[in-house]
Design a protein around this motif. Structure first.
Motif, PDB file in Angstrom:
ATOM      1  N   PHE A  89      36.122  43.455  56.079  1.00  0.00           N
ATOM      2  CA  PHE A  89      35.718  44.683  55.720  1.00  0.00           C
ATOM      3  C   PHE A  89      36.759  45.362  54.680  1.00  0.00           C
ATOM      4  CE2 PHE A  89      33.874  43.823  59.940  1.00  0.00           C
ATOM      5  CZ  PHE A  89      32.461  44.280  59.730  1.00  0.00           C
ATOM      6  N   ALA A  90      36.062  45.464  53.641  1.00  0.00           N
ATOM      7  CA  ALA A  90      36.920  46.226  52.374  1.00  0.00           C
ATOM      8  C   ALA A  90      37.289  47.527  52.872  1.00  0.00           C
ATOM      9  CB  ALA A  90      36.235  46.074  51.161  1.00  0.00           C
ATOM     10  N   HIS A  91      38.398  48.035  52.640  1.00  0.00           N
ATOM     11  CA  HIS A  91      38.679  49.503  52.781  1.00  0.00           C
ATOM     12  C   HIS A  91      37.867  50.392  52.058  1.00  0.00           C
ATOM     13  CE1 HIS A  91      41.739  48.319  55.584  1.00  0.00           C
ATOM     14  NE2 HIS A  91      42.579  47.914  54.843  1.00  0.00           N
ATOM     15  N   SER A  92      37.403  49.784  50.833  1.00  0.00           N
ATOM     16  CA  SER A  92      36.577  50.821  49.861  1.00  0.00           C
ATOM     17  C   SER A  92      35.608  49.816  48.852  1.00  0.00           C
ATOM     18  CB  SER A  92      37.605  51.575  48.784  1.00  0.00           C
ATOM     19  OG  SER A  92      38.361  50.505  47.963  1.00  0.00           O
ATOM     20  N   ALA A  93      34.947  50.624  48.122  1.00  0.00           N
ATOM     21  CA  ALA A  93      33.977  50.002  47.328  1.00  0.00           C
ATOM     22  C   ALA A  93      34.676  49.006  46.272  1.00  0.00           C
ATOM     23  CB  ALA A  93      32.896  50.713  46.696  1.00  0.00           C
ATOM     24  N   THR A  94      35.633  49.608  45.674  1.00  0.00           N
ATOM     25  CA  THR A  94      36.530  48.969  44.680  1.00  0.00           C
ATOM     26  C   THR A  94      37.127  47.491  45.254  1.00  0.00           C
ATOM     27  OG1 THR A  94      36.935  51.155  43.710  1.00  0.00           O
ATOM     28  CG2 THR A  94      38.378  49.302  43.168  1.00  0.00           C
ATOM     29  N   ASP A  95      37.609  47.617  46.532  1.00  0.00           N
ATOM     30  CA  ASP A  95      38.374  46.519  47.109  1.00  0.00           C
ATOM     31  C   ASP A  95      37.229  45.621  47.549  1.00  0.00           C
ATOM     32  OD1 ASP A  95      40.836  47.926  47.041  1.00  0.00           O
ATOM     33  OD2 ASP A  95      40.434  48.897  49.142  1.00  0.00           O
ATOM     34  N   TYR A  96      36.001  45.970  47.725  1.00  0.00           N
ATOM     35  CA  TYR A  96      34.870  44.945  47.836  1.00  0.00           C
ATOM     36  C   TYR A  96      34.656  44.129  46.684  1.00  0.00           C
ATOM     37  CZ  TYR A  96      30.440  43.084  49.115  1.00  0.00           C
ATOM     38  OH  TYR A  96      29.465  42.107  49.297  1.00  0.00           O
ATOM     39  N   ALA A  97      34.738  44.693  45.556  1.00  0.00           N
ATOM     40  CA  ALA A  97      34.648  43.830  44.457  1.00  0.00           C
ATOM     41  C   ALA A  97      35.538  42.794  44.238  1.00  0.00           C
ATOM     42  CB  ALA A  97      34.618  44.909  43.260  1.00  0.00           C
ATOM     43  N   LEU A  98      37.107  43.301  44.894  1.00  0.00           N
ATOM     44  CA  LEU A  98      38.070  42.073  44.835  1.00  0.00           C
ATOM     45  C   LEU A  98      37.727  41.109  45.906  1.00  0.00           C
ATOM     46  CD1 LEU A  98      40.496  41.277  43.563  1.00  0.00           C
ATOM     47  CD2 LEU A  98      41.668  42.914  45.144  1.00  0.00           C
ATOM     48  N   LEU A  99      37.314  41.566  46.877  1.00  0.00           N
ATOM     49  CA  LEU A  99      36.648  40.601  47.922  1.00  0.00           C
ATOM     50  C   LEU A  99      35.881  39.396  47.542  1.00  0.00           C
ATOM     51  CD1 LEU A  99      36.291  42.543  51.475  1.00  0.00           C
ATOM     52  CD2 LEU A  99      38.287  41.363  50.485  1.00  0.00           C
ATOM     53  N   LEU A 100      34.755  39.967  46.832  1.00  0.00           N
ATOM     54  CA  LEU A 100      34.080  39.119  46.452  1.00  0.00           C
ATOM     55  C   LEU A 100      34.392  37.862  45.483  1.00  0.00           C
ATOM     56  CD1 LEU A 100      31.015  41.597  45.404  1.00  0.00           C
ATOM     57  CD2 LEU A 100      30.995  39.697  47.220  1.00  0.00           C
ATOM     58  N   GLN A 101      35.589  38.297  44.848  1.00  0.00           N
ATOM     59  CA  GLN A 101      36.242  37.393  43.847  1.00  0.00           C
ATOM     60  C   GLN A 101      37.203  36.586  44.509  1.00  0.00           C
ATOM     61  OE1 GLN A 101      38.295  39.077  40.879  1.00  0.00           O
ATOM     62  NE2 GLN A 101      38.704  37.526  39.644  1.00  0.00           N
ATOM     63  N   ALA A 102      37.916  37.022  45.303  1.00  0.00           N
ATOM     64  CA  ALA A 102      39.099  36.462  45.790  1.00  0.00           C
ATOM     65  C   ALA A 102      38.924  35.771  47.206  1.00  0.00           C
ATOM     66  CB  ALA A 102      40.373  37.512  46.004  1.00  0.00           C
ATOM     67  N   VAL A 103      37.944  36.363  48.039  1.00  0.00           N
ATOM     68  CA  VAL A 103      37.952  35.577  49.315  1.00  0.00           C
ATOM     69  C   VAL A 103      36.888  34.628  49.362  1.00  0.00           C
ATOM     70  CG1 VAL A 103      37.787  35.835  51.772  1.00  0.00           C
ATOM     71  CG2 VAL A 103      38.942  37.777  50.146  1.00  0.00           C
ATOM     72  N   THR A 104      36.895  33.498  49.136  1.00  0.00           N
ATOM     73  CA  THR A 104      35.802  32.456  49.153  1.00  0.00           C
ATOM     74  C   THR A 104      36.010  31.538  50.345  1.00  0.00           C
ATOM     75  OG1 THR A 104      37.230  30.877  47.836  1.00  0.00           O
ATOM     76  CG2 THR A 104      35.861  32.526  46.509  1.00  0.00           C
ATOM     77  N   ALA A 105      35.097  30.627  50.727  1.00  0.00           N
ATOM     78  CA  ALA A 105      35.325  29.655  51.595  1.00  0.00           C
ATOM     79  C   ALA A 105      36.357  28.679  51.190  1.00  0.00           C
ATOM     80  CB  ALA A 105      33.701  29.109  51.754  1.00  0.00           C
ATOM     81  N   GLU A 106      36.253  28.228  50.264  1.00  0.00           N
ATOM     82  CA  GLU A 106      37.330  27.212  49.543  1.00  0.00           C
ATOM     83  C   GLU A 106      38.735  27.753  49.883  1.00  0.00           C
ATOM     84  OE1 GLU A 106      34.546  28.375  47.916  1.00  0.00           O
ATOM     85  OE2 GLU A 106      33.441  26.507  48.117  1.00  0.00           O
ATOM     86  N   ARG A 107      39.045  29.264  49.310  1.00  0.00           N
ATOM     87  CA  ARG A 107      40.339  29.848  49.576  1.00  0.00           C
ATOM     88  C   ARG A 107      40.738  29.930  51.252  1.00  0.00           C
ATOM     89  NH1 ARG A 107      42.473  34.216  47.096  1.00  0.00           N
ATOM     90  NH2 ARG A 107      44.280  33.219  47.368  1.00  0.00           N
ATOM     91  N   ILE A 108      39.705  30.178  51.925  1.00  0.00           N
ATOM     92  CA  ILE A 108      40.075  30.222  53.410  1.00  0.00           C
ATOM     93  C   ILE A 108      40.427  28.695  53.917  1.00  0.00           C
ATOM     94  CG2 ILE A 108      39.008  30.581  55.723  1.00  0.00           C
ATOM     95  CD1 ILE A 108      37.365  32.970  54.575  1.00  0.00           C
TER      96      ILE A 108
END
Length: 102
Positions: free
Chosen positions: A23-42
């Motif tokens: 869960f992102a702390h804010s809407a701005t952080d959610y945009a970063l989550l979409l880009q940075a947190v992928t199944a491949e990176r996990i």
């Protein structure tokens, strides 16, 4: 920056499958989550898991990503000798993933 700086997690389990909601702390952080947190990176961040598959679900109304990690719990709660059969520490480990420089 690491993931814990912009998000928090909740985990769950069913059989040998772990679920991690980020869960992102804010809407701005959610945009970063979409880009940075992928199944491949996990998968790269948690290389010792014997996952058969990692699936990502996007929940924009909650500013969250939900990951289903099939096979991550070595048989599940009643079959695993792991110290953390529920996979609760996986969320804490994931929060240490770097997200800067993307």
């Amino acid at each position: 920056m690491i993931l814990r700086d912009i998000a928090h997690v909740r985990t769950g389990d069913k059989g040998d499958t772990s679920q991690i909601a980020v869960f992102a702390h804010s809407a701005t952080d959610y945009a970063l989550l979409l880009q940075a947190v992928t199944a491949e990176r996990i998968a790269r961040h948690l290389p010792n898991l014997a996952c058969k598959r990692i699936v990502r679900f996007e929940l924009p109304g909650l500013h969250a990503l939900n990951f289903v990690l099939e096979g991550a719990l070595a048989g599940g709660v009643t079959r695993s000798l792991a110290l953390d059969p529920h996979g609760k520490t996986l969320g804490a480990q994931l929060l240490d993933m770097p997200v800067e420089g993307l």
